[in-house]
Design an enzyme around this catalytic site. Structure first.
Site, PDB file in Angstrom:
ATOM      1  N   TYR A 142      14.560  -2.290  -2.281  1.00 45.19           N
ATOM      2  CA  TYR A 142      14.231  -3.517  -3.003  1.00 45.19           C
ATOM      3  C   TYR A 142      15.224  -4.593  -2.601  1.00 45.19           C
ATOM      4  CZ  TYR A 142      13.434  -6.771  -6.879  1.00 45.19           C
ATOM      5  OH  TYR A 142      13.159  -7.887  -7.641  1.00 45.19           O
ATOM      6  N   ASP A 237      22.208  -5.175   2.310  1.00 41.19           N
ATOM      7  CA  ASP A 237      21.978  -5.674   0.956  1.00 41.19           C
ATOM      8  C   ASP A 237      22.856  -4.856   0.016  1.00 41.19           C
ATOM      9  OD1 ASP A 237      21.179  -6.425  -1.539  1.00 41.19           O
ATOM     10  OD2 ASP A 237      19.017  -6.305  -1.136  1.00 41.19           O
ATOM     11  N   LYS A 265      24.837  -8.921  -8.926  1.00 44.70           N
ATOM     12  CA  LYS A 265      25.266  -7.971  -9.965  1.00 44.70           C
ATOM     13  C   LYS A 265      26.782  -8.012 -10.232  1.00 44.70           C
ATOM     14  CE  LYS A 265      20.934  -5.663  -9.658  1.00 44.70           C
ATOM     15  NZ  LYS A 265      20.050  -5.310  -8.579  1.00 44.70           N
TER      16      LYS A 265
HETATM   17  C1  LIG Z   1      18.892  -6.269  -8.011  1.00 44.60           C
HETATM   18  C2  LIG Z   1      18.733  -6.314  -6.544  1.00 44.60           C
HETATM   19  C3  LIG Z   1      18.309  -7.460  -5.869  1.00 44.60           C
HETATM   20  C4  LIG Z   1      17.823  -8.685  -6.596  1.00 44.60           C
HETATM   21  O1  LIG Z   1      18.826  -9.280  -7.342  1.00 44.60           O
HETATM   22  P1  LIG Z   1      18.399 -10.244  -8.576  1.00 44.60           P
HETATM   23  O2  LIG Z   1      19.708 -10.770  -9.057  1.00 44.60           O
HETATM   24  O3  LIG Z   1      17.681  -9.382  -9.550  1.00 44.60           O
HETATM   25  O4  LIG Z   1      17.532 -11.302  -8.008  1.00 44.60           O
HETATM   26  C5  LIG Z   1      18.307  -7.465  -4.493  1.00 44.60           C
HETATM   27  N1  LIG Z   1      18.693  -6.384  -3.798  1.00 44.60           N
HETATM   28  C6  LIG Z   1      19.110  -5.252  -4.404  1.00 44.60           C
HETATM   29  C7  LIG Z   1      19.558  -4.092  -3.581  1.00 44.60           C
HETATM   30  C8  LIG Z   1      19.118  -5.174  -5.790  1.00 44.60           C
HETATM   31  O5  LIG Z   1      19.465  -4.035  -6.397  1.00 44.60           O
END
Ligand SMILES: *Cc1c(COP(=O)(O)O)cnc(C)c1O
Length: 428
Positions: A142, A237, A265
């Site tokens: 994701y 990511d 996060k």
């Molecule tokens: C949570 C997440 C996102 C998206 O971040 P948001 O702050 O919810 O837009 C992107 N990549 C990874 C790996 C994530 O866990």
């Protein structure tokens, strides 16, 4: 009717699904979401006065536990000075210097407001730098909800992506290619077909959005090599893994240097913050230095920077923080495995550091197709039991458990006992 149930019945009238982010609706576990009133340390309290040991931690940010006094103090202090200026501030310089000092691959960094924004911008930078359009992502990874990243997991590897979501025109995902996690051959095949058109490979260096799936030995190294061969960029990511597995994220943990990295996060300490950064020659293409446009009215917000700075400094300055937390995670998840074994259950536990999850399947899980063999009904039963015993887990089979430094050994021991009791009476 509980107060949570009452609020939910009101919420669904005015908010789609009653929530501002889908998984919060508890839909896949057949429960009503608990409305949270407050949280402190490892615990959250709902509007009915029930208290939970929190394994979600706002989906990762609260690695120190909720409302850490030093973070809270930094935020309150920043509030006194003003909530937003839309102008340059000293804290943004401190934040950028701190990130560059903690993560060796980051030579320059730009702050944004979410992980989604960070990924969207990093991809634009990679395309701007290479002059190429295609992006390789992995099924089950994701990367936020920007159009080009919402590609159906498991779509034909050699074909262009099919949108996962309604409202995403085909044109937006035509350049998104999907490979299989932990399968370098699937990546090599895409490069053999489209190599000169591929701007970047984006990957969660530990996948934590299909449950927790670890990179097998050689997988991340292999991606680095393929990208180098074809002149494509490697984007990690690290929205979840950044400042979670080590101060230098998963790249520090595994010793791989990506070209670009995205954060979210933890970096905001609970405030809406994201960031992307990496090689100077790529980041210098971002406006106003270069022609790749990216902007944000509230980016680098002073209150958000204060929270993030305070949290990152605590993580940096607490002796043995990651050794201790990762060790706690290892012990806890290995104990969970033992409990499963003793109960004669074939389910899988995947874990690394303070991240882990249980898959209700007999098959070891190293990619999305295997993750999907999990029995989500069994997960729902387990989830409901744990919730009623005061253990707040992510309400989905395909999310991680996040440990925080605020959890005590005794609390974790009790969770294992609860888990054991669950298995004793479970029909699945
Ligand atoms: C949570 C997440 C996102 C998206 O971040 P948001 O702050 O919810 O837009 C992107 N990549 C990874 C790996 C994530 O866990």
């Amino acid at each position: 009717m509980t107060r949570s149930e009452m609020l939910f019945s009101e919420a669904v009238k005015v908010i789609p699904g009653g929530v501002n982010s889908p998984v919060r609706a508890f839909g896949s576990v057949g429960e009503t979401p608990r409305f949270i009133a407050s949280a402190k340390g490892a615990h959250m309290t709902d509007v009915d006065g029930n208290t939970y040991l929190d394994f979600v931690g706002s989906w990762g940010p609260m690695i120190l536990g909720h409302n850490h006094p030093a973070v809270l103090e930094a935020v309150l202090e920043a509030c006194q000075e003003g909530l937003s200026f839309g102008a340059a501030t000293e804290r943004e310089v401190e934040m950028a210097e701190l990130i560059c000092s903690l993560v060796p691959s980051i030579e320059m960094v730009r702050m944004v407001n979410s992980g989604t924004e960070a990924v969207m911008s990093a991809i634009r930078a990679a395309r701007g730098f290479t002059g190429r359009s295609k992006i390789v992502k992995f099924a089950g990874c994701y990367h936020g909800h920007s159009d080009s990243m919402l590609v159906k997991a498991g779509s034909g590897v050699m074909t262009g992506g099919i949108p996962d979501s309604a409202g995403v025109p085909e044109g937006c995902t035509r350049d998104t290619l999907t490979a299989v996690y932990n399968d370098l051959k699937s990546v090599e095949d895409l490069f053999a077909a489209f190599g000169s058109e591929i701007a970047a490979v984006i990957v969660e260096p530990v996948a934590a959005n299909m449950g927790v799936v670890l990179p097998e030995k050689g997988f991340l190294e292999g991606l680095r090599k393929i990208c180098d061969t074809y002149g494509s960029l490697l984007i990690f990511d690290e929205v979840i893994t950044g400042f979670r597995l080590s101060l230098a994220g998963a790249q520090g943990y595994f010793g791989i240097r990506p070209d670009l990295t995205t954060f979210g996060k933890i970096i905001g300490g609970g405030m809406p913050v994201g960031a992307y950064g990496g090689r100077k020659d790529v980041m210098e293409l971002i406006a106003p230095c270069g022609p790749v446009y990216q902007a944000g009215t509230l980016s680098g917000n002073p209150v958000a920077m204060a929270a993030g700075l305070a949290q990152l400094r605590l993580l940096r300055d607490t002796p043995d923080f990651y050794e201790d937390l990762n060790h706690t995670g290892d012990v806890f998840f290995e104990e969970m495995k033992k409990v499963l074994r003793e109960a004669g259950k074939p389910w899988q536990i995947n874990h690394i550091g303070s991240l882990g999850c249980i898959f209700f399947t007999k098959e070891p899980v190293s990619n999305y197709a295997q993750a999907k063999t999990s029995d989500t009904k069994a997960f729902a039963e387990y989830f409901s039991y744990m919730l009623r015993q005061g253990v707040y887990l992510a309400p989905s089979q395909f999310e991680a458990m996040f440990l925080s430094a605020a959890m005590t050994e005794e609390e974790l021991r009790q969770v294992l006992e609860t888990f054991q009791n669950y298995l004793k009476q479970s029909q699945s």
